[in-house]
Design an enzyme around this catalytic site. Structure first.
Site, PDB file in Angstrom:
ATOM      1  N   GLY A 177       0.826  -1.205   0.000  1.00 65.97           N
ATOM      2  CA  GLY A 177       0.000   0.000   0.000  1.00 65.97           C
ATOM      3  C   GLY A 177       0.858   1.253   0.000  1.00 65.97           C
ATOM      4  O   GLY A 177       2.097   1.170   0.096  1.00 65.97           O
ATOM      5  N   GLU A 205      10.306   1.993   1.026  1.00 66.95           N
ATOM      6  CA  GLU A 205      10.026   2.475  -0.342  1.00 66.95           C
ATOM      7  C   GLU A 205      10.270   3.983  -0.372  1.00 66.95           C
ATOM      8  O   GLU A 205      10.641   4.560  -1.400  1.00 66.95           O
ATOM      9  CB  GLU A 205       8.591   2.131  -0.733  1.00 66.95           C
ATOM     10  CG  GLU A 205       8.376   2.049  -2.231  1.00 66.95           C
ATOM     11  CD  GLU A 205       7.026   1.456  -2.619  1.00 66.95           C
ATOM     12  OE1 GLU A 205       6.280   0.979  -1.736  1.00 66.95           O
ATOM     13  OE2 GLU A 205       6.716   1.486  -3.825  1.00 66.95           O
TER      14      GLU A 205
HETATM   15  C1  6MZ Z   1       3.278  -0.525  -2.276  1.00 70.59           C
HETATM   16  C2  6MZ Z   1       1.920  -1.478  -3.858  1.00 70.59           C
HETATM   17  C3  6MZ Z   1       2.828  -1.095  -4.878  1.00 70.59           C
HETATM   18  O1  6MZ Z   1      -3.441  -6.076  -4.102  1.00 70.59           O
HETATM   19  O2  6MZ Z   1      -5.248  -5.107  -5.548  1.00 70.59           O
HETATM   20  N1  6MZ Z   1       0.897  -2.104  -4.444  1.00 70.59           N
HETATM   21  N2  6MZ Z   1       2.162  -1.195  -2.570  1.00 70.59           N
HETATM   22  N3  6MZ Z   1       4.180  -0.107  -3.195  1.00 70.59           N
HETATM   23  C4  6MZ Z   1       3.977  -0.358  -4.500  1.00 70.59           C
HETATM   24  N4  6MZ Z   1       4.864   0.128  -5.401  1.00 70.59           N
HETATM   25  C5  6MZ Z   1       4.508   0.906  -6.526  1.00 70.59           C
HETATM   26  N5  6MZ Z   1       2.332  -1.538  -6.047  1.00 70.59           N
HETATM   27  C6  6MZ Z   1       1.149  -2.159  -5.765  1.00 70.59           C
HETATM   28  O3  6MZ Z   1      -2.827  -4.942  -6.264  1.00 70.59           O
HETATM   29  C7  6MZ Z   1      -2.774  -3.538  -6.165  1.00 70.59           C
HETATM   30  C8  6MZ Z   1      -2.331  -3.123  -4.769  1.00 70.59           C
HETATM   31  O4  6MZ Z   1      -0.969  -3.550  -4.546  1.00 70.59           O
HETATM   32  C9  6MZ Z   1      -0.278  -2.630  -3.715  1.00 70.59           C
HETATM   33  C10 6MZ Z   1      -1.257  -1.499  -3.411  1.00 70.59           C
HETATM   34  O5  6MZ Z   1      -1.878  -1.749  -2.178  1.00 70.59           O
HETATM   35  C11 6MZ Z   1      -2.266  -1.611  -4.560  1.00 70.59           C
HETATM   36  O6  6MZ Z   1      -3.513  -1.072  -4.226  1.00 70.59           O
HETATM   37  P1  6MZ Z   1      -3.906  -5.853  -5.511  1.00 70.59           P
HETATM   38  O7  6MZ Z   1      -3.954  -7.091  -6.335  1.00 70.59           O
END
Ligand code: 6MZ
Length: 349
Positions: A177, A205
């Protein structure tokens, strides 16, 4: 540049594509390609909006917050059991086509419309089980750091229940997230660990020394991004020392970091510190749909921006097998596959 050996030529892109690869950090909804979104029958307007938002990440002054807007759009494509099922199958197929032989897919269970969190997980599991592709797939379930304690504990209860039913597929839990929102709840992750779930946590991050220290002391099995741990990248000396002792395998996602602006460029990515200090890491996509990438492309970026040989790249993949959450038998099988590929492609090394 073309590699030439014994009269055999193989360009870098073809080498990276044909190399069997291990993907340990891929978010389901961030991995939806435009083709998959169309297959899911998204409304034209939402596709239009998706592409309008894609422009956000292509502009030079995009922010991490803007990237997170994209996930909300991608998630509108998976708001029913059937669309979650189809999305899972499609994403697996695309990774397999890119010669990924082992995939750890992660996703955040969502209760939406008439779908419960448990049904969301069941739909992903069905997509994994029905997949016809030649690839081993495991599932990691994510906790979104913006969710409050009640919502996260509710998710964990469902995850634990599902893990008991599907221990061969559900392997771990992740904290992800927007890193500007919420935080790491150590109690929740300790509880997950007590239930046999492996842990991987998005860590550093953005600079956040206190949280990084907390996460490193918890010692998850893996950490995601690991951007601001080394002092050259905004971390503290103490945390870097702590990390070098802990040697927790890091999951790197270069394009994601460059596009989100948390890394200046590929050549200046913090992966260099891991290579220099012989620390464990893997190369991953993060969100191949949102960042228009593939695991092959990520490998190419690493090959082109650091002083590596093809054998080095093979070693990186081979070593990543030891970081995965698969069974011992599966790990042996993956290593065997990699070794066989090396043998049959010896002329390219
Ligand atoms: C942190 C990330 C992310 O879970 O709905 N997500 N969280 N850093 C990142 N770097 C860019 N990239 C994706 O996939 C989408 C969710 O994955 C996490 C975020 O919570 C995003 O809403 P899912 O399958």
């Amino acid at each position: 540049m073309i590699f030439t050996l014994l009269g055999t030529k193989m360009s870098e892109d073809i080498f990276c594509r044909s190399l069997p690869k291990i993907e340990l950090h891929a978010h389901l909804n961030g991995s939806l390609s435009e083709k998959t979104l169309r297959k899911l029958g998204c409304l034209d307007e939402s596709i239009l909006e998706y592409h309008k938002l894609l422009n956000i990440i292509n502009k030079t002054d995009r922010t991490l917050d803007e990237c997170f807007e994209l996930f909300k759009i991608a998630q509108t494509a998976t708001s029913s059991k059937n669309s979650v099922y189809l999305a899972t199958q499609s994403v697996i197929e695309e990774f397999a086509q890119d010669n990924v032989i082992y995939l750890e897919l992660r996703t955040t269970p969502r209760a939406e419309n008439d779908m419960t969190k448990q049904e969301y997980i069941e739909s992903v599991l069905k997509g994994i089980k029905d997949s016809k592709s030649d690839i081993i797939v495991k599932l990691i379930l994510s906790i979104d750091r913006r969710h409050d304690k009640v919502c996260s504990e509710d998710s964990l209860d469902v995850i634990v229940k599902m893990r008991e039913e599907y221990p061969g597929i559900i392997k771990g839990i992740d904290l992800s997230g927007n890193p500007y929102v919420g935080g790491f709840d150590e109690c929740l992750f300790s509880k997950a660990r007590e239930h046999g779930l492996r842990t991987t946590i998005h860590c550093a991050e953005i600079p956040n020394d206190n949280e990084v220290q907390q996460i490193l002391n918890f010692h998850p099995e893996r950490i995601g991004h690991a951007t601001s741990i080394h002092p050259d990248f905004g971390g503290s000396k103490e945390n870097w020392q702590l990390y070098c002792k802990a040697k927790i395998p890091a999951e790197f996602c270069l394009t994601s970091n460059v596009v989100c602006g948390t890394s200046k460029c590929y050549a200046e990515h913090h992966i260099q510190q891991w290579m220099k200090n012989d620390l464990p890491f893997s190369i991953n996509t993060d969100d191949k749909g949102v960042f228009c990438t593939s695991l092959s492309k990520e490998y190419e970026h690493v090959l082109n921006n650091f002083d590596l040989s093809k054998a080095d790249l093979w070693n990186i993949t081979y070593n990543a097998i030891d970081h995965c959450f698969a069974s011992t038998e599966e790990i042996i099988l993956l290593k065997k596959k990699m070794a066989e590929w090396k043998e049959t492609h010896a002329q390219y090394f």
